[in-house]
Write an enzyme that holds these catalytic residues in place. Structure first.
Site, PDB file in Angstrom:
ATOM      1  N   GLY A 162       9.318-122.928  33.328  1.00 27.80           N
ATOM      2  CA  GLY A 162      10.746-123.159  33.528  1.00 27.80           C
ATOM      3  C   GLY A 162      11.122-123.717  34.887  1.00 27.80           C
ATOM      4  O   GLY A 162      12.269-123.608  35.296  1.00 27.80           O
ATOM      5  N   SER A 163      10.177-124.371  35.582  1.00 30.17           N
ATOM      6  CA  SER A 163      10.551-124.888  36.908  1.00 30.17           C
ATOM      7  C   SER A 163      11.556-126.039  36.780  1.00 30.17           C
ATOM      8  O   SER A 163      12.464-126.159  37.615  1.00 30.17           O
ATOM      9  CB  SER A 163       9.313-125.306  37.713  1.00 30.17           C
ATOM     10  OG  SER A 163       8.743-126.477  37.200  1.00 30.17           O
ATOM     11  N   HIS A 214       8.293-135.971  29.996  1.00 36.23           N
ATOM     12  CA  HIS A 214       6.861-135.941  29.661  1.00 36.23           C
ATOM     13  C   HIS A 214       6.060-136.265  30.922  1.00 36.23           C
ATOM     14  O   HIS A 214       6.419-137.190  31.650  1.00 36.23           O
ATOM     15  CB  HIS A 214       6.562-136.956  28.557  1.00 36.23           C
ATOM     16  CG  HIS A 214       5.152-136.875  28.089  1.00 36.23           C
ATOM     17  ND1 HIS A 214       4.721-135.920  27.184  1.00 36.23           N
ATOM     18  CD2 HIS A 214       4.044-137.579  28.438  1.00 36.23           C
ATOM     19  CE1 HIS A 214       3.420-136.060  26.990  1.00 36.23           C
ATOM     20  NE2 HIS A 214       2.989-137.061  27.739  1.00 36.23           N
ATOM     21  N   ILE A 253      10.703-131.357  17.237  1.00 34.55           N
ATOM     22  CA  ILE A 253      12.106-131.241  16.831  1.00 34.55           C
ATOM     23  C   ILE A 253      12.237-131.836  15.417  1.00 34.55           C
ATOM     24  O   ILE A 253      11.931-133.008  15.210  1.00 34.55           O
ATOM     25  CB  ILE A 253      13.016-132.023  17.820  1.00 34.55           C
ATOM     26  CG1 ILE A 253      12.788-131.553  19.272  1.00 34.55           C
ATOM     27  CG2 ILE A 253      14.482-131.906  17.446  1.00 34.55           C
ATOM     28  CD1 ILE A 253      13.178-130.124  19.562  1.00 34.55           C
ATOM     29  N   LEU A 297       7.656-127.134  23.489  1.00 38.83           N
ATOM     30  CA  LEU A 297       6.452-127.637  22.830  1.00 38.83           C
ATOM     31  C   LEU A 297       6.525-127.718  21.304  1.00 38.83           C
ATOM     32  O   LEU A 297       5.585-128.195  20.673  1.00 38.83           O
ATOM     33  CB  LEU A 297       5.243-126.806  23.281  1.00 38.83           C
ATOM     34  CG  LEU A 297       5.007-126.876  24.800  1.00 38.83           C
ATOM     35  CD1 LEU A 297       3.817-126.021  25.214  1.00 38.83           C
ATOM     36  CD2 LEU A 297       4.828-128.304  25.287  1.00 38.83           C
ATOM     37  N   ASN A 333      13.974-135.719  26.631  1.00 38.92           N
ATOM     38  CA  ASN A 333      12.719-134.997  26.900  1.00 38.92           C
ATOM     39  C   ASN A 333      12.096-135.531  28.175  1.00 38.92           C
ATOM     40  O   ASN A 333      12.303-136.688  28.538  1.00 38.92           O
ATOM     41  CB  ASN A 333      11.736-135.202  25.733  1.00 38.92           C
ATOM     42  CG  ASN A 333      10.452-134.403  25.939  1.00 38.92           C
ATOM     43  OD1 ASN A 333      10.478-133.246  26.376  1.00 38.92           O
ATOM     44  ND2 ASN A 333       9.309-135.008  25.643  1.00 38.92           N
TER      45      ASN A 333
HETATM   46  C1  GAR Z   1       6.419-130.322  32.655  1.00 39.88           C
HETATM   47  O1  GAR Z   1       5.408-130.943  33.414  1.00 39.88           O
HETATM   48  C2  GAR Z   1       6.825-131.217  31.503  1.00 39.88           C
HETATM   49  O2  GAR Z   1       6.729-132.581  31.796  1.00 39.88           O
HETATM   50  C3  GAR Z   1       5.798-130.847  30.466  1.00 39.88           C
HETATM   51  O3  GAR Z   1       5.696-129.437  30.558  1.00 39.88           O
HETATM   52  C4  GAR Z   1       5.890-129.066  31.934  1.00 39.88           C
HETATM   53  C5  GAR Z   1       6.865-127.911  31.974  1.00 39.88           C
HETATM   54  O4  GAR Z   1       6.919-127.375  33.262  1.00 39.88           O
HETATM   55  N1  GAR Z   1       6.221-131.262  29.145  1.00 39.88           N
HETATM   56  C6  GAR Z   1       5.378-131.707  28.225  1.00 39.88           C
HETATM   57  O5  GAR Z   1       4.164-131.756  28.381  1.00 39.88           O
HETATM   58  C7  GAR Z   1       6.036-132.147  26.912  1.00 39.88           C
HETATM   59  N2  GAR Z   1       5.152-132.914  26.123  1.00 39.88           N
HETATM   60  P1  GAR Z   1       8.043-126.316  33.655  1.00 39.88           P
HETATM   61  O6  GAR Z   1       8.052-125.240  32.584  1.00 39.88           O
HETATM   62  O7  GAR Z   1       7.599-125.783  34.992  1.00 39.88           O
HETATM   63  O8  GAR Z   1       9.359-127.049  33.720  1.00 39.88           O
END
Ligand code: GAR
Length: 190
Positions: free
Chosen positions: A12-13, A103, A87, A84, A101
């Site tokens: 959740g950062s 990525h 949708i 993850l 989104n």
């Molecule tokens: C982020 O790096 C985001 O780009 C990635 O998950 C991480 C979540 O970090 N998303 C994906 O890989 C989607 N395909 P967070 O929970 O610290 O925000």
């Protein structure tokens, strides 16, 4: 006021950055946080900002109950921040052009099913890429294939391991996601 919902499955950062950015915003409000993981860090973010949060399962994404939650909170835009689950089509149609989104690669490279989080950075490392970066895009029915709204890149050093690549990319995500959300929403509603 434009109401947004954040969907997140992990630490959740990005959610924390977005909630901080929009805390006193004149026309955009984070009104609800949705997760599919009962112990996701994002639940702590929701309570820090006093934002209602809901834990949902895959089934709730298809049976109308998630849509009902979003309707109750008058949600206009959905922001995926490390969410993850795919949708479903009916959801994409309901929020057409209103789901963003993030990525952690320069799409279309390193996107698609199974490509998320550390798997992306490990693949980039294995291929000895000289640059990586992040992509913000609209969501359609296919993983990581919606229209690209914004990308930013970072140079990789030969000594960078997947952890260092992840750090560099996450820094870009934190720097640009909130601002891109704001610009997109404001251009959409004006
Ligand atoms: C982020 O790096 C985001 O780009 C990635 O998950 C991480 C979540 O970090 N998303 C994906 O890989 C989607 N395909 P967070 O929970 O610290 O925000």
């Amino acid at each position: 006021m434009v109401n947004i919902a954040i969907f997140a499955s992990g630490g959740g950062s990005n959610a924390l950055e977005i909630c901080t950015y929009f805390e006193n915003h004149p026309n955009i409000k984070v009104s609800v946080i949705i997760t599919n993981k009962p112990n996701a860090g994002v639940i702590g973010v929701a309570s820090k900002f006093n934002i209602p949060s809901y834990i949902i399962g895959k089934k709730n994404m298809e049976d109308g109950s998630l849509i009902a939650i979003l309707e109750n909170h008058k949600i206009d835009f959905v922001i995926l921040a490390g969410f993850l689950l795919l949708i479903p089509t009916m959801f994409v149609r309901q929020f057409e052009n209103r789901i963003l989104n993030i990525h952690p690669s320069l799409l279309p490279a390193y996107g698609g099913y199974g490509m998320y989080g550390h798997f992306v950075h490990e693949a980039v490392y294995k291929n000895k890429e000289k640059i990586s970066g992040m992509t913000i895009h609209l969501v359609n029915e296919k993983y990581d294939e919606g229209r690209i709204i914004f990308q930013a890149e970072c140079a990789l050093d030969v000594h960078d391991k997947p952890e260092q690549i992840a750090e560099k990319v996450l820094k870009l995500e934190h720097k640009y996601y909130s601002q891109t959300i704001e610009n997109y929403i404001n251009s959409f509603v004006s």
